[in-house]
Design a protein around this motif. Structure first.
Motif, PDB file in Angstrom:
ATOM      1  N   ALA A  62       0.851  -1.189   0.000  1.00 23.14           N
ATOM      2  CA  ALA A  62       0.000   0.000   0.000  1.00 23.14           C
ATOM      3  C   ALA A  62       0.888   1.241   0.000  1.00 23.14           C
ATOM      4  O   ALA A  62       2.035   1.188   0.441  1.00 23.14           O
ATOM      5  CB  ALA A  62      -0.924   0.017   1.206  1.00 23.14           C
ATOM      6  N   VAL A 113      -4.726  -6.982  -1.315  1.00 22.80           N
ATOM      7  CA  VAL A 113      -5.131  -6.439  -0.018  1.00 22.80           C
ATOM      8  C   VAL A 113      -6.267  -5.426  -0.123  1.00 22.80           C
ATOM      9  O   VAL A 113      -6.752  -4.945   0.902  1.00 22.80           O
ATOM     10  CB  VAL A 113      -3.938  -5.795   0.727  1.00 22.80           C
ATOM     11  N   LYS A 114      -6.690  -5.106  -1.329  1.00 24.21           N
ATOM     12  CA  LYS A 114      -7.774  -4.130  -1.503  1.00 24.21           C
ATOM     13  C   LYS A 114      -9.023  -4.570  -0.765  1.00 24.21           C
ATOM     14  O   LYS A 114      -9.427  -5.730  -0.832  1.00 24.21           O
ATOM     15  CB  LYS A 114      -8.093  -3.954  -2.986  1.00 24.21           C
ATOM     16  N   LEU A 137      -0.961   1.329   8.906  1.00 26.02           N
ATOM     17  CA  LEU A 137      -1.534   0.339   8.001  1.00 26.02           C
ATOM     18  C   LEU A 137      -2.482  -0.522   8.823  1.00 26.02           C
ATOM     19  O   LEU A 137      -2.042  -1.327   9.646  1.00 26.02           O
ATOM     20  CB  LEU A 137      -0.455  -0.526   7.347  1.00 26.02           C
ATOM     21  N   PHE A 196      -7.097  -3.858   3.721  1.00 27.55           N
ATOM     22  CA  PHE A 196      -6.078  -3.010   4.343  1.00 27.55           C
ATOM     23  C   PHE A 196      -6.410  -1.543   4.053  1.00 27.55           C
ATOM     24  O   PHE A 196      -6.920  -1.212   2.983  1.00 27.55           O
ATOM     25  CB  PHE A 196      -4.701  -3.311   3.781  1.00 27.55           C
ATOM     26  N   THR A 197      -6.054  -0.688   5.016  1.00 24.00           N
ATOM     27  CA  THR A 197      -6.233   0.748   4.846  1.00 24.00           C
ATOM     28  C   THR A 197      -4.978   1.470   5.322  1.00 24.00           C
ATOM     29  O   THR A 197      -4.526   1.257   6.451  1.00 24.00           O
ATOM     30  CB  THR A 197      -7.439   1.258   5.651  1.00 24.00           C
ATOM     31  N   THR A 244      -4.290   7.253  -2.194  1.00 26.23           N
ATOM     32  CA  THR A 244      -3.826   5.979  -1.635  1.00 26.23           C
ATOM     33  C   THR A 244      -3.853   4.915  -2.723  1.00 26.23           C
ATOM     34  O   THR A 244      -4.636   5.002  -3.688  1.00 26.23           O
ATOM     35  CB  THR A 244      -4.705   5.526  -0.456  1.00 26.23           C
ATOM     36  N   TYR A 245      -3.003   3.924  -2.558  1.00 25.88           N
ATOM     37  CA  TYR A 245      -2.839   2.872  -3.550  1.00 25.88           C
ATOM     38  C   TYR A 245      -2.686   1.544  -2.816  1.00 25.88           C
ATOM     39  O   TYR A 245      -2.079   1.489  -1.749  1.00 25.88           O
ATOM     40  CB  TYR A 245      -1.590   3.131  -4.401  1.00 25.88           C
ATOM     41  N   TYR A 246      -3.243   0.497  -3.430  1.00 24.36           N
ATOM     42  CA  TYR A 246      -3.199  -0.816  -2.792  1.00 24.36           C
ATOM     43  C   TYR A 246      -2.882  -1.904  -3.810  1.00 24.36           C
ATOM     44  O   TYR A 246      -3.310  -1.834  -4.970  1.00 24.36           O
ATOM     45  CB  TYR A 246      -4.548  -1.139  -2.136  1.00 24.36           C
TER      46      TYR A 246
END
Length: 123
Positions: A49, A64-65, A81, A68-69, A58-60
């Protein structure tokens, strides 16, 4: 000394959650994009991420999309994370990294790295 320090790793059961933190020492993260990477034994380090310096983008990784944040609090010089619905395949050493070029998926594009924090997902 310019340093990134990760924390928050540990052992969690499948389906559980962890929140990793990445704190900068010796410099401010305000103008750095941050990436989280992970590396499992015998595998290459992979992008997980990333977040722009402002936090507006933000990119994932596809893997994990939705689970995860990534977020940041520049006032605390910290990036987080949040990892939910963890799977055994998420187990790895997780690293945070900083660069001034913007979020990149390639590890060699990052200037500063932390020492990593171990995440183990097992019942």
């Amino acid at each position: 000394q310019l340093q990134l320090v990760e924390s928050g790793g540990g052992l969690v059961q499948p389906g559980g959650s962890l929140r990793l933190s990445c704190v900068a020492h010796g410099f401010t993260l305000d103008y750095y994009a941050i990436g989280w990477f992970r590396q499992a034994p015998g595998k290459e380090r992979e992008f997980v991420a990333g977040i722009s310096w402002s936090g507006s983008s933000t990119y994932y990784a596809d893997s994990v999309k939705g689970r995860f944040t990534i977020s940041r609090d520049n006032a605390k010089n910290t990036v987080y994370l949040q990892m939910n619905s963890l799977k055994p395949e998420d187990a790895a050493v997780y690293y945070c990294a900083a660069n001034t070029l913007g979020v990149r998926h390639i590890a060699t594009m990052y200037h500063y790295w932390g020492q990593g924090t171990q995440v183990t997902v097992s019942s």
